[in-house]
Design a protein around this motif. Sequence first.
Motif, PDB file in Angstrom:
ATOM      1  N   GLU A 299       0.844  -1.205   0.000  1.00  0.00           N
ATOM      2  CA  GLU A 299       0.000   0.000   0.000  1.00  0.00           C
ATOM      3  C   GLU A 299       0.876   1.250   0.000  1.00  0.00           C
ATOM      4  N   LYS A 300       0.350   2.311  -0.612  1.00  0.00           N
ATOM      5  CA  LYS A 300       1.151   3.529  -0.792  1.00  0.00           C
ATOM      6  C   LYS A 300       0.986   4.507   0.369  1.00  0.00           C
ATOM      7  N   ILE A 301       2.065   5.224   0.649  1.00  0.00           N
ATOM      8  CA  ILE A 301       2.008   6.321   1.617  1.00  0.00           C
ATOM      9  C   ILE A 301       2.743   7.526   1.023  1.00  0.00           C
ATOM     10  N   ILE A 302       2.079   8.679   1.037  1.00  0.00           N
ATOM     11  CA  ILE A 302       2.667   9.908   0.491  1.00  0.00           C
ATOM     12  C   ILE A 302       3.502  10.568   1.594  1.00  0.00           C
ATOM     13  N   MET A 303       4.754  10.900   1.273  1.00  0.00           N
ATOM     14  CA  MET A 303       5.618  11.514   2.300  1.00  0.00           C
ATOM     15  C   MET A 303       6.677  12.396   1.657  1.00  0.00           C
ATOM     16  N   PRO A 304       7.156  13.408   2.407  1.00  0.00           N
ATOM     17  CA  PRO A 304       8.280  14.187   1.885  1.00  0.00           C
ATOM     18  C   PRO A 304       9.528  13.325   1.972  1.00  0.00           C
ATOM     19  N   ARG A 305      10.522  13.587   1.122  1.00  0.00           N
ATOM     20  CA  ARG A 305      11.725  12.760   1.143  1.00  0.00           C
ATOM     21  C   ARG A 305      12.626  13.085   2.334  1.00  0.00           C
ATOM     22  N   ASN A 306      12.437  14.289   2.950  1.00  0.00           N
ATOM     23  CA  ASN A 306      13.325  14.632   4.078  1.00  0.00           C
ATOM     24  C   ASN A 306      12.784  14.098   5.397  1.00  0.00           C
ATOM     25  N   VAL A 307      12.241  12.875   5.366  1.00  0.00           N
ATOM     26  CA  VAL A 307      11.766  12.242   6.605  1.00  0.00           C
ATOM     27  C   VAL A 307      12.953  11.678   7.377  1.00  0.00           C
TER      28      VAL A 307
ATOM     29  N   ILE B 271      18.342  24.411   3.119  1.00  0.00           N
ATOM     30  CA  ILE B 271      17.559  23.568   4.023  1.00  0.00           C
ATOM     31  C   ILE B 271      16.272  23.131   3.341  1.00  0.00           C
ATOM     32  N   PRO B 272      15.840  21.878   3.602  1.00  0.00           N
ATOM     33  CA  PRO B 272      14.568  21.428   3.047  1.00  0.00           C
ATOM     34  C   PRO B 272      13.407  22.177   3.708  1.00  0.00           C
ATOM     35  N   LEU B 273      12.351  22.414   2.947  1.00  0.00           N
ATOM     36  CA  LEU B 273      11.208  23.168   3.458  1.00  0.00           C
ATOM     37  C   LEU B 273      10.081  22.224   3.844  1.00  0.00           C
ATOM     38  N   GLY B 274       8.869  22.760   3.987  1.00  0.00           N
ATOM     39  CA  GLY B 274       7.720  21.930   4.324  1.00  0.00           C
ATOM     40  C   GLY B 274       7.067  21.384   3.056  1.00  0.00           C
ATOM     41  N   MET B 275       5.847  20.893   3.196  1.00  0.00           N
ATOM     42  CA  MET B 275       5.127  20.351   2.042  1.00  0.00           C
ATOM     43  C   MET B 275       4.183  21.412   1.490  1.00  0.00           C
ATOM     44  N   SER B 276       4.299  21.680   0.199  1.00  0.00           N
ATOM     45  CA  SER B 276       3.405  22.655  -0.416  1.00  0.00           C
ATOM     46  C   SER B 276       2.048  21.992  -0.670  1.00  0.00           C
TER      47      SER B 276
END
Length: 487
Positions: free
Chosen positions: A111-119, A147-152
Amino acid sequence: MEMKNKESHSRAPIYEALVEYKKARVVPFDVPGHKQGRGNDMLREFLGEQCLSVDVNSMKPLDNLIHPVSVIREAEELAADAFGSKHAFLMVNGTSSAVQAMVMSVCKKGEKIIMPRNVHRSAINALIISGAIPVYINPGTNKQLGIPLGMSVEDVKRAIKENPDAKAIFVNNPTYYGICSNLKEITKLAHENGMYVLVDEAHGTHFYFGEDMPMSAVAAGADMAAVSMHKTGGSLTQSSFLLLNCDLQIGYVRQIINLTQTTSGSYLLMSSLDLARRDLVLHGKEIFKKVKEISEYARGEINKIGGYYAFSKELIDNDAVYDFDTTKLSVFTREIGLAGIEVYDLLRDEYGIQIELGDIANILAIISVGDRSLAIERLISSLSEIKRLHSTDKMGMFDHEYIDPEVILTPQEAFYSQKTSVPLNESNDKICAEFVMCYPPGIPILAPGEKITKEILDYISYAKEKGCFLTGTEDTKIENINIVEDK
C-alpha cells in the motif's frame, strides 16, 4: 473533549505508584538482576540508589505497559487530555518506534504512503518492515540556506490526484530547522480523499503547551502524531508519546506498537513521561514563553555579529514555509566561509559547547525547558569569537540543492535483495540497498531502492571532507556501499 482540571493533572500515577513501591520495601526475586542496585556498587554510586531502587519490572501494583489496566492506563488518559487527543500511548523505544507504529497501523504491504523525502530514517525503516510503498513529495529547498522546506499544498494535491489509492499522508512538522507546513489544509485534503494523516512531531512538544506557537497536529485534526517528549518537553531520553486522534481501535494500535516495542518497559522512562506531562500542563505556558524569549534574544544578538544569519519568521511564504517555530535557533554559517559542521566542531572542541547539529551550511541549537540565559550568552560570545578567529573566504563552499531521488525499488525489496558491496566511487548508476545519512539529523541522503548518482556521491564526499558524522552503511568507514545485485 472536556479538559480535566489542574488538580487531576497535578497527579502523576506512575510516579506515585513507584513511591509506594519503594516505601513497601519489597524483597525482589524478580528481574532486573541488579536487585535495586545491590548487584553493582559502581553503577549504584554513578546513578544513585534512588534511581536504581525504582528501576523495576512490571508487577501488579505497577501495571504493565503492553496491556495497561491501572496506573499506566491512568497516565495515558492524563496524557491524552494534556495533548487534547483521543488516546496517548507511552513509548519507551523512542519516537522512532512511534513513527513506525503510525505507519504500520494504517499501511500494509504493497500500500502507498505519500511523504516528503526529508523524513527521518525511522519512517523509511517502517517501510522496510511493513513493505509499504513511498510516494515522495519534493519538499523543495531554500536555495540560500540549503535547508529542506515543508510540504506545499499544491504538491500534496498533485500527489493525491496521481495516487488516489494511497492510504496516508506523512508530514514532519516542524522540521528539524523549525519549518512548518500548512497542516490544517493538508489534513482537510487527505480526509476528503479518504486518507489518514500521520505527523512526525518529534520536535513539536511545545506546540501543545506554549502560547502563540505554530498549530499542533491534534489541533489540525491529524489522525496520529509521534511526539518526542524528551526533546523539548523535559522527559528522559528515549521516552515519547504516540497520540491517537481518529477512529482506529486503541487495542489494534497497541498490538502494532507491541510488535516492536519492548515487553520490559522502563519505569524510569515512564515515570519521566508522567512527571514531564504534569509539569507542562501546570507550568507550560510560562516555561515556553521563557524559551521563546531566550531564543529570540539569541537570534537578535547572533544577527548583530554579522556573517551569521539566524533565520526566523521572515522565511514564511504561506506555502512550503507556512509557519516557523521560533524556539529553534537555526543559524546559517556559510557567509563566514565555514560549513555548519565546522562551527559545530569548533564550539565543542574549543569552547565546550555542545549544540544539536551542524550540516553543510547551518548549525542548530535546541532551546527548551532546561535552558538558562547565562548559557546563551556563552554561545553568543563563542560564535562571535569563532567568526573573528576562523572566518575565511567562502569560495569553494558547496551549494547544495534538494536532490530528487529516483526510486527504482521499494525500500523493503532493496533492503532484503541480493546485495554486493562496492567502493563508493564505483557505485554510480547502481541501486542503493542501504542508507547513507549524516547524523544528526538522520535524514537519509540515500535510502534503500534509490538510484545512486554522481550528484549524490559528490555530496557524500563533501559531507565527509567537512567532518559530518555519516552513518547507515554496513561498512562502518562509509568507504563501501551495498548495491542491489544486477539480475
